[in-house]
Design an enzyme around this catalytic site. Structure first.
Site, PDB file in Angstrom:
ATOM      1  N   HIS A   1       0.826  -1.208   0.000  1.00  0.00           N
ATOM      2  CA  HIS A   1       0.000   0.000   0.000  1.00  0.00           C
ATOM      3  C   HIS A   1       0.860   1.258   0.000  1.00  0.00           C
ATOM      4  CE1 HIS A   1      -3.717   2.168   0.820  1.00  0.00           C
ATOM      5  NE2 HIS A   1      -3.066   2.864   1.731  1.00  0.00           N
TER       6      HIS A   1
ATOM      7  N   HIS B   1     -10.490   3.343  -1.250  1.00  0.00           N
ATOM      8  CA  HIS B   1     -10.666   2.880   0.124  1.00  0.00           C
ATOM      9  C   HIS B   1     -11.506   1.605   0.075  1.00  0.00           C
ATOM     10  CE1 HIS B   1     -10.203   4.713   4.370  1.00  0.00           C
ATOM     11  NE2 HIS B   1      -9.039   4.476   3.836  1.00  0.00           N
TER      12      HIS B   1
END
Lengths: 752, 78
Positions: A55, A103
């Site tokens: 990430h 998200h």
């Protein structure tokens, strides 16, 4: 609890450390030991593990993202890839920054808060550049509309996007809502934010100047979202062990609103030399990124960080992803002024450290040294993988299974029924159920929002200069050919901006893919990047930044490759923007711009009517897209047109439906060639336009010069959609089919 | 009939903006001595006897509380 100090780490080289549980591979752990020439302390291990996660480090994607940097430079680009968000010049001294982020995983776990904190995070990215956030957009993708999981996730996500954005006073000016089986268990919640500033007000994430203060401000740090960055985004859900259960974060939009106003006042008073928001990886990320982009060193006293929970360990403080926090670098004589503005806005602020030129990030806790690392090794020198990639075995079979074998409607009634069936499917139906939960007009500068093709904002109230934004992506096209699919995503967002009359000037991307450890997914990823880069080169657009989301898969099944592209355009005068609805002027005539081919691979018709996905996606002709955009910009500026609407998903049938229902005025249409192809093909590079006889005549001349095919297809008026060879459809019936789909699935909206 | 009370509170590690807003208001109003506020929800269920506590817990777990971010407690009033 015993503190693991740097000194202790030197003394006990053989102490076992849980690197695997933190998501670090054995060789990655060894590399940390080599960098430090000792074992890391547990605090250092925490920092490396979150910062070297997929990430934060982009370790699988980095090598493939290089083509974006190789694009020819654009005069408009002021800040490019690498900062929190890219910045482009829109003229008159204004700079616009925009970026999209995903998200996805948090929103699946806790739909409302996951989506809400997604909005909060991207808004802080925009704020960090020195800009006032102006608006948000939300490209959303869910599993099949009737699936139980979609019913659980979708209402929460929409309410979360709306709840957070509405409380911040930011209009939501557009987005997407797509349903596809591949997103069951892996919904895609992407959020885009756009902000504006003057050229001279751009801020960067760096910590220059030894002696400058490091200030944390905003919410207190709590034990929420700990390790979320590395664990949430790096593991697929099936692998999730109970110990890795993420601690979800709760957003507080009112604190964020104070933070926005506080930051803007601080920027106006010129009190910061560098600024960074706390996103994934919290303090670990902010301190190492700031330090490595500045003078190179920083000392932080962790005891000074305001905590919500006094029992937190130093590792937890370093990893916490508590929302609504920022980090600023402030010259010593400006600290008092900085703190005074924070006090005015009731924003908690604390000096937690000092910039130095030691080349090291050192962190102290309870009087002990717990971190001593070269910050660059944490922030930028993470592992880089050239993962194996290969074209999936089933790709040839998929492309060979063309939609030619599917039965097509031919009679007038069949064509009518097909049209009604398509526009009543949630992918093509009215999205009001979603958009009415958003405030689209707060701040008073929204010129266009959903259901128009692009959101348009007025930037300057005197000159009426404005911007247009659209986000698009099509996973079905991407699955059939990721290179062409990515180009089509760029083309559609570009076209959606162009049909408002705006000139597209830059793109951002949000790349949603399956597991990078699967060669087939990596191939899709590499092909998509190549497609986007080639499209941008041909259209002359810079890539200003982006976001990569991997591991969107359940078990062996990855989502379709879904690059979502956001395109920004400029309008010199927003009063001249074009809208999609027919019937705003008397005697309107309708024309179709572009070339219609029999292209049904990946089409909504094949998917909705036959559950089919195969063949090849439509042709991506970017030169034709550029010519079309040029004609549209000219037509808007000269006021030749009264309406313009992009033709894409669902073909001309969907475009006509939206255009006649916008103002409830019907149309009489006569289509050349095969009616089925004319109505339902999804050939790119097309737009429906309307204007007076004089306006269309002028347009035709311009189209001839620009080599844009133009076909007159009808007139505006009446109360039905009457297409030659198709049973006429009263607008009332058309509207019922189109508007009832989402409320029927998800019920009435309860006001928040 | 027996009254069953279900209290729902945000988990301790989760930020509670409402509680913080109440605390901030208390401070502004001049109330001293309150150090922290957390706000939750209270449900009062009138249940036919005999009370099946397992069923109540299931109701709380699936509807009244969001177990991802909230804890709940069940009290059968006698």
């Amino acid at each position: 609890m015993k503190i693991d100090t740097v000194e202790a780490a030197g003394r006990t080289p053989d102490q076992e450390q849980p690197h695997a549980a933190l998501g670090l591979r054995g060789d990655e752990y060894q590399r940390i030991r080599d960098i430090l020439d000792r074992r890391p302390t547990s605090a250092e291990l925490a920092m490396y593990s979150v910062m070297w996660s997929e990430h934060c480090s982009y370790k699988s994607s980095k090598v493939h993202l290089r083509p974006f940097g190789d694009l020819p430079s654009s005069e408009r680009l002021m800040v490019g890839i690498g900062e929190n968000a890219g910045v482009v010049d829109i003229g008159d001294g204004y700079a616009v920054t925009f970026k999209a982020e995903s998200h996805n995983h948090p929103s699946y776990v806790e739909p409302y808060q996951g989506a809400a904190t997604g909005v909060g995070g991207i808004v802080r990215d925009i704020l960090t550049m020195g800009a006032r956030p102006l608006a948000v957009m939300d490209p959303l993708r869910f599993g099949p509309p009737e699936a139980a999981d979609t019913a659980r996730v979708l209402p929460g996500v929409v309410a979360g996007v709306g709840g957070y954005g509405n409380c911040l006073g930011l209009p939501n000016i557009g987005g997407e809502l797509v349903f596809d089986g591949c997103y069951a268990g892996n919904p895609l919640v992407n959020v885009l934010c756009v902000g504006v500033m003057r050229h001279e007000d751009i801020k960067l994430a760096r910590a220059p100047g030894p002696g400058n203060a490091v200030i944390i401000f905003g919410s207190r740090t709590g034990p929420d979202g700990i390790g979320g960055a590395s664990i949430l985004a790096s593991e697929t859900f099936e692998d999730q062990k109970p110990t890795k259960r993420p601690s979800v974060q709760v957003g507080d939009p009112f604190t964020e609103k104070l933070l926005i106003e506080c930051c803007l006042e601080i920027f106006a008073a010129d009190l910061v030399v560098g600024i960074q928001d706390f996103g994934a990886a919290g303090l670990s990320c902010a301190t190492t990124e700031l330090a490595s982009a500045g003078t190179g060193g920083m000392h932080v006293v962790l005891d000074e960080v305001p905590l919500r929970d006094q029992t937190m360990t130093c590792e937890e403080i370093l990893m916490s992803e508590s929302q609504e926090r920022m980090c600023a670098i402030v010259e010593p004589d400006k600290v008092d002024g900085f703190l005074a503005i924070c006090a005015k806005w009731e924003v908690r602020a604390a000096v937690i450290g000092t910039v130095n030129d030691s080349g090291r990030l050192t962190v102290e806790w309870r009087g002990e040294q717990i971190v001593d690392v070269p910050p660059r090794t944490v922030a930028h020198d993470g592992p880089v993988y050239e993962r194996p990639l290969s074209r999936p075995d089933d790709q040839d079979a998929l492309q060979a299974d063309t939609p030619d074998r599917l039965s097509r409607p031919s009679s007038a009634d069949e064509l009518r029924d097909t049209l009604l069936g398509l526009i009543a499917h949630p992918n093509l139906a009215d999205k009001t159920w979603v958009t009415e939960q958003y405030d689209s007009y707060v701040r008073g500068n929204t010129v266009l929002s959903q259901p128009e093709d692009a959101g348009v904002l007025r930037i300057d109230e005197q000159t009426h200069r404005g911007i247009a934004l659209s986000t698009d992506g099509n996973g079905r096209y991407g699955r059939l050919d990721p290179y062409v699919g990515a180009q089509l995503a760029v083309a559609e967002a570009y076209r959606n901006v162009a049909v408002t009359g705006a000139t597209p000037i830059a793109i951002t991307d949000c790349l949603n893919f399956g597991s990078p450890e699967e060669p087939g997914v990596m191939w899709q990823f590499a092909e998509s990047i190549r497609g986007i880069a080639d499209a941008c080169r041909e259209l002359g657009l810079p890539v200003t930044g982006g976001n990569v989301s991997f591991y969107n898969q359940t078990g062996d099944v990855a989502i379709h490759p879904t690059p979502v592209i956001g395109v920004l355009g400029v309008l010199d005068d927003v009063r001249l923007r074009l809208r999609q609805g027919l019937g705003r002027a008397a005697g309107e005539q309708i024309a179709l711009l572009g070339t219609t081919r029999a292209e049904f691979g990946g089409s909504q018709w094949a998917g909705i009517m036959h559950g089919h996905l195969g063949g090849l996606p439509p042709t991506a002709d970017l030169a034709a897209e550029a010519r079309l955009a040029g004609v549209l910009a000219q037509a808007a500026a000269r006021q030749w047109l009264t309406a313009a609407h992009d033709v894409s998903d669902g073909g001309l049938a969907a475009t006509l439906t939206e255009s006649v229902l916008r103002y409830g005025v019907g149309a009489q249409i006569s289509l050349p060639g095969d009616r089925f192809v004319a109505l339902f093909s999804e050939s790119a590079g097309r737009a429906l336009v309307a204007g007076t006889a004089y306006g269309l005549a002028a347009l035709e001349v311009a189209c001839t010069e620009a080599r844009v095919p133009v076909t007159r297809i009808g007139t505006v008026g009446g109360d039905e959609l009457a297409i030659d060879g198709v049973t006429p459809i009263p607008l009332a019936d058309l509207r019922t089919a189109w508007t009832d789909a989402l409320p029927r699935l998800f019920g009435a909206v309860t006001p928040p | 009939m027996t009254r069953v009370v279900v209290d729902v509170m945000l988990k301790t590690e989760i930020s509670d903006p409402q509680g913080q807003a109440v605390l901030s208001a208390l401070t502004k109003l001049g109330h001293q001595g309150v150090q922290a506020v957390r706000q939750g929800k209270r449900f009062e269920l009138e249940v036919t006897d005999p009370v099946d506590e397992a069923a109540i817990r299931q109701i709380a777990d699936t509807l009244l509380a969001n177990p991802v971010i909230e804890d709940f407690s069940v009290h059968v009033q006698t």
